[in-house]
Design an enzyme around this catalytic site. Structure first.
Site, PDB file in Angstrom:
ATOM      1  N   HIS A  10       0.816  -1.217   0.000  1.00  0.00           N
ATOM      2  CA  HIS A  10       0.000   0.000   0.000  1.00  0.00           C
ATOM      3  C   HIS A  10       0.851   1.269   0.000  1.00  0.00           C
ATOM      4  O   HIS A  10       0.320   2.369  -0.099  1.00  0.00           O
ATOM      5  CB  HIS A  10      -0.962  -0.004   1.198  1.00  0.00           C
ATOM      6  CG  HIS A  10      -0.314   0.170   2.537  1.00  0.00           C
ATOM      7  ND1 HIS A  10       0.019  -0.884   3.357  1.00  0.00           N
ATOM      8  CD2 HIS A  10       0.058   1.286   3.209  1.00  0.00           C
ATOM      9  CE1 HIS A  10       0.562  -0.426   4.466  1.00  0.00           C
ATOM     10  NE2 HIS A  10       0.596   0.891   4.409  1.00  0.00           N
ATOM     11  N   ASP A  36      -0.453  -7.425   0.677  1.00  0.00           N
ATOM     12  CA  ASP A  36       0.133  -6.137   1.022  1.00  0.00           C
ATOM     13  C   ASP A  36       1.647  -6.264   0.995  1.00  0.00           C
ATOM     14  O   ASP A  36       2.309  -6.251   2.026  1.00  0.00           O
ATOM     15  CB  ASP A  36      -0.357  -5.657   2.390  1.00  0.00           C
ATOM     16  CG  ASP A  36      -0.044  -4.175   2.616  1.00  0.00           C
ATOM     17  OD1 ASP A  36       0.451  -3.532   1.666  1.00  0.00           O
ATOM     18  OD2 ASP A  36      -0.294  -3.672   3.722  1.00  0.00           O
ATOM     19  N   GLY A  87       3.544   5.699   9.244  1.00  0.00           N
ATOM     20  CA  GLY A  87       4.933   5.758   8.801  1.00  0.00           C
ATOM     21  C   GLY A  87       5.704   4.484   9.066  1.00  0.00           C
ATOM     22  O   GLY A  87       6.769   4.264   8.499  1.00  0.00           O
ATOM     23  N   SER A 100       4.589   1.566   8.254  1.00  0.00           N
ATOM     24  CA  SER A 100       4.230   0.601   7.215  1.00  0.00           C
ATOM     25  C   SER A 100       5.445   0.153   6.419  1.00  0.00           C
ATOM     26  O   SER A 100       6.308   0.952   6.059  1.00  0.00           O
ATOM     27  CB  SER A 100       3.225   1.225   6.252  1.00  0.00           C
ATOM     28  OG  SER A 100       1.923   1.162   6.769  1.00  0.00           O
ATOM     29  N   SER A 130       2.113  -4.136   7.888  1.00  0.00           N
ATOM     30  CA  SER A 130       0.996  -3.763   7.020  1.00  0.00           C
ATOM     31  C   SER A 130       0.134  -2.701   7.682  1.00  0.00           C
ATOM     32  O   SER A 130       0.058  -1.568   7.232  1.00  0.00           O
ATOM     33  CB  SER A 130       0.151  -4.993   6.687  1.00  0.00           C
ATOM     34  OG  SER A 130      -1.016  -4.633   5.987  1.00  0.00           O
TER      35      SER A 130
END
Length: 402
Positions: A246, A274, A354, A356, A371
């Site tokens: 993402h 993801d 942030g 991720s 994720s």
């Protein structure tokens, strides 16, 4: 996922330059002393060899984070890592021994052993073989194959926003559906739960918030940027790094902490999955470490053996740095607002915007990339990661290991 925020924080840039030097020193030290790690699967060790493996120098930051987040002493943290390494080695052998009667497995921190569920009526003979493989045995009603069938039926349903996720819980021997607190009476949620119950053994649990992804706008101190979104590097692979899907789409450019060009997204999938990977060039290079962001020492990555449910796991991200917790569930379907993501691993580790794409690691073994989740690192919460081996297999990548 995107943000219009343009706030930047440049005070960490000098620290980033110093840290890069420390990474190189750590690697030179590891090779000089002969510390190596297998990049491919090796034969399962005999019981007790995991303790010798964990006798290798451990990251002080990893142990410190386990002390802070899991309430362990240093000796307890080291002992737990040894027990978890052994449980990881036992899990594959025990699953093969259980055969069709396998009902899942989990690590018990109290006993320091792996427990394997065996379906009653199918596993009378298998139980002895599983014990011989080094695991404890619990007799249950349903096999993992049966529960996976129930979960697959739920995966085919359209889930409303009040439903957070669902996964097979081997210890409960049911498919657990998480519902956001206060949403259970919603008509769409009730309809979903009715169909879920008709599919098979289901248990409903409440969670405080709906899951969300952890990308964020440009706020500084970031490992990389795509447009006005910042995310965290997951793990180095030969030719680049893996991260969350993402965070960017195939073809998008990636900029580093110093705003210089790193590479481009070579592949990306979200929702459904993801995960993504970015090629590295233009003077950038890869190293087999998980960064401590100047707060804790960096952690060498020596492989990607999958830790069992119940094992401790730590996460590194550009916003909240090091935090630790436990693996709570595997193969969970997470219902984000952008769509469902499958085959995720749920943890008790906190995370924030942030983080991720950042690294989940157990001991020195890469586990996955961050994720999303719910909560934060002030009040707590849960976070999911996409298992790293799935990403490597999907794109034909090879993990960069020490």
């Amino acid at each position: 996922m995107n943000s219009s925020s343009t706030r930047t924080c440049r005070t960490t840039v000098p620290g980033r330059r110093v840290r890069a030097g420390l990474v190189v020193v750590a690697l030179v030290g590891a090779y000089a002393t002969g510390a190596t790690g297998a990049a491919t699967a090796a034969p399962a060790p005999e019981r007790g060899t995991a303790i010798a493996r964990v006798a290798e120098p451990l990251s002080e930051g990893l142990v410190a984070a386990m002390r802070r987040d899991l309430g362990l002493t240093e000796a307890q943290a080291v002992a737990r890592l040894a027990a978890e390494a052994e449980a990881t080695a036992v899990e594959g052998r025990a699953k093969r021994a259980a055969g069709a009667a396998y009902g899942g497995s989990w690590f018990d921190a109290g006993s320091g052993r792996l427990t394997v569920a065996i379906a009653e009526g199918e596993g009378g003979k298998a139980a002895a073989s599983v014990r011989g493989a080094g695991a404890e045995v619990r007799l249950v009603r349903h096999s993992e194959r049966r529960l996976n069938g129930v979960k697959a039926a739920l995966d085919r349903l359209d889930a409303p926003s009040g439903v957070g996720s669902w996964h097979v819980d081997p210890e409960a021997n049911k498919v657990v559906v998480s519902v956001v607190a206060g949403e259970r009476a919603d008509n769409d949620v009730r309809a979903f739960l009715g169909k879920a119950a008709a599919a098979g053994p289901v248990e409903v649990r409440e969670v405080a918030e709906a899951p969300r992804t952890f990308a964020a706008g440009t706020v500084g101190g970031d490992p990389y940027y795509t447009g006005n979104v910042r995310c965290s590097i997951g793990f180095s692979v030969h030719g680049g790094f893996v991260t969350a899907g993402h965070c960017g789409r195939a073809g998008q450019q990636v900029r580093g902490w110093d705003n210089s060009y790193i590479g481009d997204f070579q592949g990306s999938s979200f929702p459904g999955d993801d995960y993504a990977w970015v090629n590295v060039g233009s003077g950038w290079w890869t190293v087999p470490v998980v960064l401590g962001w100047g707060t804790v020492p960096d952690q060498l990555v020596r492989g990607s053996n999958e830790a069992p449910v119940g094992a401790s796991v730590c996460r590194s991200g550009s916003t909240t740095r090091w935090h630790c917790g436990r693996v709570l569930a595997k193969n969970e379907t997470v219902n984000y607002s952008q769509g469902a993501v499958h085959q995720m691993t749920k943890t008790s580790v906190c995370a924030q915007g942030g983080d991720s794409g950042g690294s989940f690691i157990s001991g020195d073994q890469a586990q996955g990339v961050t994720s999303g989740g719910w909560g934060n690192c002030s009040s707590g919460g849960e976070t999911w990661y996409q298992p790293v081996n799935e990403i490597l297999n999907r794109y034909g990548l090879r993990l960069h290991t020490a």
